[in-house]
Design an enzyme around this catalytic site. Structure first.
Site, PDB file in Angstrom:
ATOM      1  N   THR A   1      62.223 -13.951  12.700  1.00 20.84           N
ATOM      2  CA  THR A   1      61.228 -12.585  11.820  1.00 20.84           C
ATOM      3  C   THR A   1      60.489 -12.000  13.018  1.00 20.84           C
ATOM      4  O   THR A   1      60.234 -10.961  12.898  1.00 20.84           O
ATOM      5  CB  THR A   1      60.880 -13.900  10.967  1.00 20.84           C
ATOM      6  OG1 THR A   1      61.954 -14.321  10.159  1.00 20.84           O
ATOM      7  CG2 THR A   1      60.299 -13.106   9.818  1.00 20.84           C
TER       8      THR A   1
ATOM      9  N   GLU B   1      55.034 -21.346   5.955  1.00 25.52           N
ATOM     10  CA  GLU B   1      55.747 -20.235   6.272  1.00 25.52           C
ATOM     11  C   GLU B   1      55.015 -19.323   6.741  1.00 25.52           C
ATOM     12  O   GLU B   1      55.497 -19.046   8.166  1.00 25.52           O
ATOM     13  CB  GLU B   1      56.264 -19.969   5.184  1.00 25.52           C
ATOM     14  CG  GLU B   1      57.027 -18.162   5.224  1.00 25.52           C
ATOM     15  CD  GLU B   1      58.584 -18.901   5.862  1.00 25.52           C
ATOM     16  OE1 GLU B   1      58.605 -19.209   6.061  1.00 25.52           O
ATOM     17  OE2 GLU B   1      59.744 -17.640   4.253  1.00 25.52           O
TER      18      GLU B   1
END
Ligand code: HSE
Length: 310
Positions: A185, A133
């Site tokens: 993001t 991530e």
């Protein structure tokens, strides 16, 4: 085992005031990873097939969240004598705020662990999922945590990485309104304030504490009332067309609370009855349409399991 297939669920990160420290898994949506042993390729990870991404995800394992997570898991397991081939089926739209990269990472970790007899528990695999991530979307565990562990997950500390699983209120329902647009993001993190006022800190601390209290006592109304965020939500709202109207529509239709799911553009609302949830979903979809955006909606309970063999 020669081959395993694992599902990992969608996640709502932040859940309002819990920026980077609270996330929850939601039933019914997710990614699927199949892992198989590659006996002739010791220590290697190969992405053999990807579907559902429109050809957009990198196939190089060092750039693909599932590939990075698989490699990191092999390292944690100390496996060097064989390699792993991965097939990825994306059920989650990219850049949607539903934890798409986190679900792939969690599914890959759990699949590789199962392939070698599951010597590690879910908590032990978290660093591998977080490594993936961090490489693709930032070092935050509020997607990979619940995607791997299921339920509500609170990140107490990042260094050391310490997660706490919270209980799940029985009647809590999530409504997700997923507009047909994307918000990466990293872009949604660029608009965040570098500094915040003491007053905003105090207000947010109160909401987050109340939210955790509501979750732990099964008080869904308190959960909804505590989904308030004076810091991140106002900074990101301008990036989501129709944000204010969609949120207003959800609350007017009976949702107890509503905010941005993860980095957006998906909005989530919480409620506690199936018929109210249907009305909330319709109202959110109509409000997105008024703002010129097509969307789809999903109603789901909290996924208590996280990544699992299918
Ligand atoms: N906590 C992260 C953020 C989640 O809001 O940027 C991203 O999915």
């Amino acid at each position: 085992m020669e081959k395993v297939t694992v599902f990992a669920p969608a996640t709502v990160a932040n859940v309002g005031p819990g920026f980077d420290v609270l996330g929850v898994a939601v039933e019914g949506l997710g990614d699927v990873v199949t892992a198989r042993r590659l006996d002739g390729e010791p220590g290697q990870v190969r992405i053999e097939h990807v579907e559902g991404d429109g050809g957009r995800l990198p196939r190089a394992p060092e750039a693909n969240t599932a590939g990075i997570a698989a490699r990191a898991t092999l390292a944690l397991l100390g496996v060097e004598h064989v390699g792993v081939g991965l097939a990825l089926r994306k059920g989650l739209p990219l850049n949607s705020g539903l934890g798409s990269s986190g679900a792939s990472a969690a599914a890959a970790c759990w699949a590789v662990n199962l392939l070698f007899g599951a010597p590690l528990d879910r908590m032990a695999l978290l660093p591998a999922a977080l490594e993936a991530e961090a490489r693709v979307s930032g070092r935050h565990a509020d997607n990979v945590g619940p995607a791997l562990l299921g339920g509500f997950v609170l990140i107490h500390t990042y260094d050391p990485l310490e997660l706490i699983r919270l209980p799940v209120p029985d009647d809590l329902l999530f409504v997700l309104a997923v507009p047909e647009c994307e918000l990466p993001t990293h872009q949604a993190r660029q608009v965040l304030p570098a500094n915040i006022s003491l007053q905003d800190h105090v207000t947010t601390s109160g909401h987050l504490a109340a939210l955790v209290a509501g979750i732990c006592t099964g008080n869904t109304r308190l959960v909804g009332r505590a989904i308030r965020d004076p810091i991140v939500e106002p900074a990101r709202a301008p990036l989501i067309p129709g944000f204010a109207q969609v949120k207003r529509a959800a609350l007017d239709a009976g949702a107890h609370g509503c905010s941005i799911s993860g980095a957006g553009p998906t909005l989530f609302a919480v409620t506690d009855g199936e018929s109210t949830a249907q009305q909330v979903a319709q109202a959110m979809k109509a409000a997105f349409a008024d703002a010129g955006l097509a969307s789809h909606t999903h109603i789901g309970r909290v996924d208590r399991v996280g990544a699992r063999l299918i």
